[in-house]
Every structure is written in C-alpha cells, then in structure tokens.
Scaffold this active site. Structure first.
Site, short mmCIF file in Angstrom:
data_model
loop_
_atom_site.label_atom_id
_atom_site.label_comp_id
_atom_site.label_asym_id
_atom_site.label_seq_id
_atom_site.Cartn_x
_atom_site.Cartn_y
_atom_site.Cartn_z
N GLY A 209 0.98 -1.04 -0.08
CA GLY A 209 -0.15 0.12 0.10
C GLY A 209 0.83 1.22 0.18
O GLY A 209 1.97 1.24 0.31
N THR A 213 -0.32 4.65 5.12
CA THR A 213 -1.62 4.07 5.18
C THR A 213 -1.55 3.19 6.66
O THR A 213 -2.72 2.50 6.85
CB THR A 213 -2.08 3.35 4.09
OG1 THR A 213 -0.98 2.57 3.44
CG2 THR A 213 -2.15 4.16 2.96
N GLY A 214 -0.67 2.92 7.23
CA GLY A 214 -0.83 2.08 8.61
C GLY A 214 -0.18 0.78 8.41
O GLY A 214 -0.74 -0.14 9.15
N LYS A 215 0.77 0.58 7.49
CA LYS A 215 1.21 -1.01 7.10
C LYS A 215 2.02 -1.24 8.67
O LYS A 215 1.83 -2.20 9.33
CB LYS A 215 2.21 -0.89 6.20
CG LYS A 215 1.46 -0.71 4.85
CD LYS A 215 1.94 -0.78 3.49
CE LYS A 215 3.07 0.35 3.43
NZ LYS A 215 2.72 1.69 3.20
N THR A 216 3.02 -0.39 9.06
CA THR A 216 3.82 -0.57 10.07
C THR A 216 3.02 -0.62 11.45
O THR A 216 3.04 -1.59 12.06
CB THR A 216 4.79 0.55 10.20
OG1 THR A 216 5.63 0.91 9.00
CG2 THR A 216 5.82 0.35 11.43
N GLU A 435 -14.21 7.48 -14.41
CA GLU A 435 -14.43 6.10 -14.10
C GLU A 435 -15.75 5.47 -14.48
O GLU A 435 -15.71 4.11 -14.64
CB GLU A 435 -14.05 6.12 -12.53
CG GLU A 435 -12.64 6.47 -12.25
CD GLU A 435 -11.56 5.55 -12.88
OE1 GLU A 435 -11.52 4.45 -13.16
OE2 GLU A 435 -10.35 6.17 -13.13
N ASP A 511 -4.56 4.61 -20.05
CA ASP A 511 -5.63 3.67 -20.74
C ASP A 511 -5.38 3.45 -22.21
O ASP A 511 -5.23 2.54 -22.85
CB ASP A 511 -6.97 4.58 -20.48
CG ASP A 511 -7.38 4.68 -19.28
OD1 ASP A 511 -6.73 3.77 -18.26
OD2 ASP A 511 -8.25 5.52 -19.03
P1 ADP Z 1 3.12 3.01 6.81
O1 ADP Z 1 4.05 2.29 7.41
O2 ADP Z 1 2.13 2.23 5.82
O3 ADP Z 1 3.96 4.04 5.69
P2 ADP Z 1 2.65 3.81 9.31
O4 ADP Z 1 1.96 2.66 9.72
O5 ADP Z 1 4.00 4.17 9.66
O6 ADP Z 1 2.46 3.87 7.64
O7 ADP Z 1 1.78 5.03 9.76
C1 ADP Z 1 2.14 6.35 10.23
C2 ADP Z 1 1.20 6.85 11.26
O8 ADP Z 1 -0.04 7.24 10.74
C3 ADP Z 1 0.81 6.01 12.14
O9 ADP Z 1 1.74 5.56 13.24
C4 ADP Z 1 -0.41 6.32 12.89
O10 ADP Z 1 -0.38 7.35 13.84
C5 ADP Z 1 -1.09 6.95 11.43
N1 ADP Z 1 -1.94 6.10 10.64
C6 ADP Z 1 -1.74 5.65 9.59
N2 ADP Z 1 -2.69 4.70 9.27
C7 ADP Z 1 -3.60 4.60 10.15
C8 ADP Z 1 -4.82 4.03 10.47
N3 ADP Z 1 -5.37 3.23 9.09
N4 ADP Z 1 -5.65 4.12 11.18
C9 ADP Z 1 -4.92 5.07 12.53
N5 ADP Z 1 -3.80 5.70 12.19
C10 ADP Z 1 -3.13 5.43 11.17
ZN ZN Z 2 -9.03 5.49 -17.13
MG MG Z 3 5.87 2.09 7.50
#
Ligand code: ADP
Ligand code: ZN
Ligand code: MG
Length: 628
Positions: A209, A213-216, A435, A511
């Site tokens: 992603g 977006t919250g992967k870590t 879209e 496209d």
């Molecule tokens: P990534 O690893 O995808 O680049 P992170 O997990 O490091 O993103 O996200 C950084 C910060 O943003 C997290 O520590 C959190 O505070 C916030 N965050 C990101 N995504 C979310 C989510 N889906 N829900 C809540 N907080 C989020």
């Molecule tokens: Zn298109």
């Molecule tokens: Mg990260």
C-alpha cells in the site's frame, strides 16, 4: 511510543585486567621522560676532552655508545667538578691516545634492552589494539550502531507491554486488511489448532500500500493482539557496502527470532532487498550484495519449520510490482494484503481515533472534515488533527475548533499537492465521469469479467481513480471479441470525458497506452487481422539489456508496416466509436452513477451491480454502423 527495548546481552564492566594494561601502557610511554641521573654530570666539548687527555689531566674514562664519562686528575680550579662527560665522535685513534697518556679506560658492553622493556614492547601494542576493538564491540552491542556490528542484525525488538501496546482498535479504515491479519493473530495464539488439522501456517504476509496508510502500525497491532515479541527492521538496513554483511544480518535476525518464537519479524520497505533480480541485469555488475541478502532471506524463510513456535514474517512495500517473483512463491510471502488509502467512512473512523486525543470544541463536524480530505492516508489525517491542535494552542484557545481543522487541511494539502495526490473539486468531477465511463462500457462488453468496484480515491502517483474488473471465471484464451471489448473498456474513460465535457484531459494516458498495446498484439502477435493474415509480425523475446521494446517487429516491407499501423489504428478507432455510442446511449445512467460516486467516492458490491444492471447496449444497428 514507549516500548521497552529488550537487550539480552549484558554490558561488560571495565575489567581489572584492562585497567592494569592501561597502567602498563602509560608507564612505558613516560619512561623515556623520566629524569636520568647520568645527565647531572657536566657536559663539555669533545675538543676540551682531547686537550685534557693530551695534558695528562685525565685519570680514567668510561666509554659508552652515546657518552664518555671521565675523571680529571686535578680540577682546573678549586671546587670545580672532577667528573665530566662528553659526547663521543667517531674517532678510531682514541684508544691509542688514551693509552699513550696513561688513562685508565673501559667501555660499556653493547647496550642490550632490559627484559622488561622487551617484554612490554611486544605485549603492549597488541593489547592496546585489542582494547580498541573491545571498545567498539561493546558500543555496537549496546544497540547503538557500532563500527564492528556489520554482521549483527540491527533489528529492534519490541516486547509489547500492557499500557503501550498497539491493537487493532488503534487502526481504522482498513477493514479488509484487519480481517486478513486477524487470522495471523490466531495462528500466533493457537498454532496447535491449525497443526492438529494438518494445516500449514503461513510464513510470510506482504502488506502492500501507499506510504502512511498504516502498514507499520498494522503489523505492530498484530504483535500487540497476539502478545508476542516483534522484531522490526527496515529492508535498507540489510544493505551495506560490504558484500555478505546483509546476508549475515538476515541469518542473525532469524537466529534471534527463533529464540523468541512465537514472534513476528517485520521487514519494512522490503523492496530495498527484494527487487526483481532479472530487472537489475541491465545494470552493469548487477547488485551482488542485494542478491545475496535476498537469497539468504529466501533460505531462512524456507528453513524454519517449527510449527508449534511460529515465526511469521510480515513485510511492507509500496512497490509490489518490483518484487522478485521468488519472494511471492508459496511458502514465502504468499499472502498479500492490500492496505489502501481510506474511503470516506474509513477517514471518518481514523479522524475519530485522533480526535479523541485532542480537546475538541462543541459542535465540531468531523464528517465535513472527512469529506474534504479525499486521498489522505491515515498518517496525513493524524498529522491534520495535530496541526489543528497546534493552531489552536498557538492562539491560546483551549479547544480545537472547526476553523483550526479547516486551516490544517489547507496546510496538509499544500504539502500533499506537491506529491499530486489531492484533487481539486473540478478534477474530481472529471475523474468521476471518467471512471463511470470505464464501468459502464466494461459492464456491457463481452468477456469473462465483471466490474466490481469504482473508486475515485486517488491511489499512488499515477491513478487518480480506478475501476476494478474481476474475472468471473478463469480464462486462458481470449477471443478477438473479448480483446476488442477490453480496448473499448479502456477507452470508456476518455469517451465519457468527451461525451460529458466535450473535451479531453491528460488523465487517460495510461488507458491509451494499454489499449494500443492490446491492439498491437492482436495484429502483430495473435494474427487477428483479416487483411494481414495469420502471421506473427512481432518477434518474441526481445532484448532487455538495451531497454528496447519487448517485442521488436520482424523485418517487413514498408507497405506491410504501413498496413500494420493502419490496422492497429482501425481497431482502436472502432473501439472508441463503440464506447462513445454506448455512453451516449446510457447518458442518464452515466450522470446518475457519477453523482453518486462524487458523494461516496467508492461504489462496490451489490449496489454497483444494481446500478449497472440498468445499462443497455444501443441497438445492434447503431453498433454495426459504428463498426463499419
Ligand atoms: P506506513 O507504514 O504504511 O507507511 P505507518 O504505519 O508508519 O504507515 O503510519 C504512520 C502513522 O500514521 C501511524 O503511526 C499512525 O499514527 C497513523 N496512521 C496511519 N494509518 C492509520 C490508520 N489506518 N489508522 C490509524 N492511524 C493511522
Ligand atoms: Zn481510465
Ligand atoms: Mg512504514
């Protein structure tokens, strides 16, 4: 985040031996400067000494390599010293001269270094060297990055403790990913249940992603939910100047992890080591180090089999397409979890999480904020709330007001706009019609796929929105008609822009690229042209090294080349006309779905199915006329 760092290697104290050794070293250094009693004897010029010898005034002399000490028979005047010294010069006649004048003389034996000096000079330098080594080694063991820690993994271990642990409740707006990872938590908690039935516990899960977006956060939540230790390391930390260091680090990391199993290893930015190997072949010399590291990782992942103590490797990347295919094979990262930017309701939930952490004024409308932040990732939203709180504090207010949030959006957007992720309202409108155009044409075209989702939440750098088509059946062969349908679907976006706005934007570049590719393959590779016949005009297996096109054209006459170009052009034109005809015919539906998606940003599932069900193909005659 106050997480305890768990360091199981005790720091060694400065030992007594070390102190003694340092003492010795210091002594040795200073011994040269200690006052020497021999220096007290007055020193005279050599010529004076010779004069005194000639005068018969010298009683005896003691000759060493760097000094002649002698005693006078009688001092030149009363009270003057009788023992003098001089510096010898190279004089072969000296013994004869002394003998002539009856001087009693002796020479010192050749100077031999004392035993102590010899011993010290052999022992001390290596010891100092060892001390220096130890110093660095100790530093690197303390967790800081020491100079000699090449082969130690730099992974940090988090043992989640009660109050600071991250759980799924801290992550919002990524429900599909959460659902997938709940299963992983279950594996970690009760591996026995899965083993009993003979199921293989997955070893690797890849979180894919865009950044922020919250992967870590999600992987920490998995560790927190399962209550297991969590090793975190970034892919780039494996890659070092020294070939082999990365591989050694991978080994070390897995060794440590196995000791702490069940546990989670989280490799952030996996693409730093996992880049496709074939992709780097064009680069001179390739990248040995990265390849070795990657191989070691694959070996380790294949290696651990202890099912009752699972070590699960989570990894994150935002460039899954660059990853080596070997990483994605079963038994490695065979599970992929999409962690996408949140839609409207997801953003609302994330905002709620962070709004709880600040003081909000009465009547702040978070829904409005969620609506205005299309394209924001979780991290951007967290940042937004914090910016708003800073603004409120700066003007000495005690709670965050709507105005602060609005201003904060502008600030964050200003930062994001550089990364071209946030759409202006008029752009959003164009994307919506575009879209929906894809979706309607795609729905009506033959072929084994159905439109499953339309989204105008920007994704990545290129796509501003997307229409997801899922195959309804597994297909290995495509008919000419299917392919023509695909081209028409691809052109549906641009056609919708033409129908609605009467002008076109740059949004359709990708496209067009794909549509043209399909048309070229139909003619050049699949022999689907009636006039050109079943010939393959493209050569398979082009050269990668020169970066040329994948399929260069066979040698053909100019007139054939012209004909190929014409046929490709005709195919695309026909598909374009078809898409236009379909969209004009379904103009009202195009309008209503577009309005709906502007409101909701994402339409999928049953709702989408029902909306699209009312679309109809124009009468055959219209399409025939178009195709002719
Ligand atoms: P990534 O690893 O995808 O680049 P992170 O997990 O490091 O993103 O996200 C950084 C910060 O943003 C997290 O520590 C959190 O505070 C916030 N965050 C990101 N995504 C979310 C989510 N889906 N829900 C809540 N907080 C989020
Ligand atoms: Zn298109
Ligand atoms: Mg990260």
């Amino acid at each position: 985040m106050p997480i305890r760092q768990d360091d199981n290697r005790p720091t060694r104290r400065f030992g007594l031996v070390n102190i003694l050794l340092i003492g010795f070293g210091v002594l040795l250094l200073f011994s040269n400067f200690l006052p020497n009693p021999a220096m007290q004897v007055p020193r005279v010029p050599y010529s004076l000494f010779i004069d005194q010898v000639n005068d018969g005034n010298v009683k005896r002399a003691y000759i060493t390599q760097d000094q002649i000490r002698y005693e006078l028979t009688k001092p030149p005047e009363e009270g003057a010293p009788t023992v003098l010294s001089t510096t010898p010069i190279f004089d072969m006649d000296l013994p004869q001269r002394l003998e002539q004048h009856g001087v009693e003389f002796a020479a010192a034996p050749p100077k031999r270094p004392s035993f102590i000096t010899t011993a010290l000079s052999w022992v001390v330098p290596p010891l100092i060297f060892i001390l220096v080594l130890q110093f660095f080694a100790r530093r690197s063991m303390g967790g800081a990055q020491g100079a000699l820690s090449f082969t130690k993994s730099k992974a940090k271990v988090y043992v989640p403790d009660e109050e600071s642990r991250v759980t799924f409740a801290d992550v919002a707006g990524v429900d599909e990913a959460k659902a997938e990872l709940t299963e992983i938590v279950d594996f970690l908690k009760t591996p026995q249940r899965y083993m009993d039935i003979g199921a293989r516990i997955p070893k690797g899960v890849l979180l894919v992603g865009p950044p922020g977006t919250g992967k870590t956060l999600l992987s920490k939540a998995v560790a927190g939910e399962a209550g297991v230790p969590f090793f975190i390391i970034s892919g780039s930390e494996f890659v070092e100047l020294f070939v082999g260091a990365g591989a050694a680090r991978v080994r070390d990391l897995f060794e440590e992890a196995k000791k702490k199993a069940p546990c989670i290893i989280f490799i952030d930015e996996l693409d730093a080591i996992g880049k496709s190997r074939s992709g780097s072949m064009g680069v001179v010399g390739g990248n040995d180090e990265r390849e070795q590291t990657l191989n070691q990782l694959l070996t380790e992942m294949d290696g651990f089999t202890a099912q009752d103590k699972p070590v699960i490797v989570l990894a994150a990347t935002n460039q899954p397409e660059t990853l080596d295919a070997a990483l994605l094979r079963p038994g490695r990262f065979d599970r992929q979890v999409l962690v996408d930017r949140p839609d409207l309701s997801g953003r609302k939930k994330i905002l709620d999480i962070y709004a709880k952490k600040v003081k909000l004024a009465e009547g702040v409308d978070m829904d409005r904020i969620a609506q205005a932040t299309s394209g924001f990732a979780g991290a951007d939203l967290a940042n937004l709330v914090n910016e708003a709180a800073l603004l409120a504090a700066r003007s000495y207010r005690t709670a965050v007001e709507q105005g602060d949030l609005n201003e904060a959006i502008e600030r964050v957007v200003a930062g994001l706009e550089k990364k071209s992720r946030v759409l202006q309202p008029d752009e959003k409108k164009v994307v919506a019609y575009h879209e929906v155009g894809h979706a309607i044409v795609g729905h009506l075209m033959p072929g084994g796929s159905k439109v499953a989702k339309i989204s105008i939440v920007p994704r990545g750098m290129a796509a501003l929105g997307y229409t997801l088509q899922l195959p309804t059946e597994e297909r290995f062969l495509n008919s000419k008609e299917d392919l023509e349908g695909q081209i028409a679907t691809l052109l549906g976006g641009r056609s919708a822009e033409e129908v609605v706005f009467g002008e076109i934007t740059t949004g359709a570049a990708n496209d067009l690229q794909r549509a043209t590719d399909i048309a070229e393959q139909m003619i050049g590779t699949y022999g689907m042209s009636e006039t050109l016949g079943p010939l393959a005009y493209d050569k398979q297996g082009g050269s990668r090294f020169l970066g040329g096109p994948a399929n260069p054209r066979r040698a053909v006459s100019d007139s054939t080349a012209l004909e190929i170009d014409r046929e490709v052009r005709a195919l695309v034109d026909r598909a374009h006309e078809r898409a236009l005809a379909i969209l004009r015919h379904n103009r009202d539906l195009l309008e209503s779905i577009s309005q709906k998606i502007l409101e909701k940003e994402v339409i999928e599932g049953e709702e989408l199915k029902q909306l699209l069900a009312s679309s109809t193909l124009p009468e055959a005659a219209v399409l025939e006329r178009v195709a002719a």
